[in-house]
Design an enzyme around this catalytic site. Structure first.
Site, short mmCIF file in Angstrom:
data_model
loop_
_atom_site.label_atom_id
_atom_site.label_comp_id
_atom_site.label_asym_id
_atom_site.label_seq_id
_atom_site.Cartn_x
_atom_site.Cartn_y
_atom_site.Cartn_z
N ASP A 103 0.80 -1.23 0.00
CA ASP A 103 0.00 0.00 0.00
C ASP A 103 0.83 1.28 0.00
OD1 ASP A 103 -1.99 -1.87 0.33
OD2 ASP A 103 -2.97 -0.83 1.99
N HIS A 162 3.80 -2.30 3.07
CA HIS A 162 3.84 -0.94 2.50
C HIS A 162 5.13 -0.67 1.73
CE1 HIS A 162 0.71 -0.48 5.55
NE2 HIS A 162 0.29 0.57 4.86
ZN LIG Z 1 -2.65 3.27 3.24
#
Ligand SMILES: [Zn+2]
Length: 298
Positions: A94, A240
């Site tokens: 993400d 991430h």
């Molecule tokens: Zn996010």
């Protein structure tokens, strides 16, 4: 003046009549009406009616603040059963694309023959369109993670949510040539207005089975332990490339974690595939599906 999301938003509003509210939200409306009728029919009971409404609001809020809840509408916390039967997992990454991290993530995925899904922020994608196209060119998937990743996303009303999601949808479709089919809310937080917006835009909400907390945890071994705990077919893992915490050597935590995670997955006979690949039907015994699933994870 038109904004990037205007045409998608207009299409969403045009088909708004078809979008039903989640059952839990419909039940909440009925609960409010029931409490109102009770207060009118038996005025002395009004404190109970107020308490009933307050309890319902608390439950709706809790449903929005709990990313893996399904109270507010459909929400994938695991892959569909067919994908699990094919021994697939989904690694979702993400907050990118991030030019300092994403290229190295792509190289690691290539080295291990794995595919991943990148939930990109619309504004970041517009800043780094070539990187977005590179993600797709290397066999991965780009999906919708809102346009600005606002910390206030879960406080937006229906129009604000539609604008955030539609703007990212239009930018990502323009950049990579294919409209996203999956959405992840910023930090996984939402409210009852989200489900009808996603339905109008034909997006499936995806949260996760486990997350590594790799925006705050700086020790790769801790992040790996969280992601790999009880690793099994059908898992959706959250990591991430954007907003990534840096480990002691200054590199994004994911760059240390990802190779070890992929080795563990392979040792368990699991294939890391994209969410669109995982959404295909077929148990793995179907020769029409299995080779494609294999090539998607090769
Ligand atoms: Zn996010």
């Amino acid at each position: 003046m038109t904004t990037p999301g205007d045409s998608v938003l207009a299409a969403a509003q045009a088909s708004s009549k078809a979008a039903p509210w989640p059952a839990y939200v419909t039940a909440s409306v009925a609960w409010h009406a029931g409490a109102g009728v009770l207060a009118i029919a038996a005025p002395a009971s009004w404190p109970w009616a107020v308490a009933a409404i307050a309890a319902n609001h608390a439950a709706l809020t809790a449903g929005g603040l709990w990313p893996r809840s399904r109270w507010l509408g459909s929400n994938w916390i695991r892959l569909p059963a067919d994908a699990a039967a094919r021994h697939e997992i989904a690694i979702t990454i993400d907050d990118g694309p991030d030019p300092a991290v994403t290229p190295a993530v792509l190289d690691l995925l290539d080295e291990h023959g794995a595919k991943a899904t990148f939930f990109c922020i619309g504004a970041e994608a517009r800043s780094h369109p070539i990187l977005c196209r590179e993600i797709v060119a290397r066999g991965h998937s780009v999906q919708n993670h809102s346009d600005s990743h606002s910390v206030r996303f879960s406080l937006l009303g229906p129009k604000g949510m539609a604008r955030e999601i539609a703007a990212a949808q239009e930018s990502l479709a323009d950049i990579v040539g294919e409209a996203p089919r999956f959405f992840r809310a910023p930090a996984g937080l939402r409210n009852p207005f989200l489900a009808p917006v996603l339905q109008r835009l034909e997006l499936q909400l995806v949260s996760w089975t486990r997350r590594g907390f790799d925006t705050v945890k700086r020790v790769p071994a801790d992040v790996l332990a969280r992601l790999a705990r009880n690793l099994a077919a059908g898992d959706i893992l959250l990591a991430h490339d954007g907003n990534a915490a840096r480990s002691a050597d200054g590199s994004a935590v994911l760059l240390t974690v990802l190779p070890q995670l992929l080795v563990r997955a392979r040792a368990l006979g699991l294939s890391a595939v994209t969410l669109p690949a995982a959404s295909q039907r077929g148990s793995g015994c179907d020769p029409a599906v299995r080779p494609e699933a294999r090539s998607a994870s090769a």
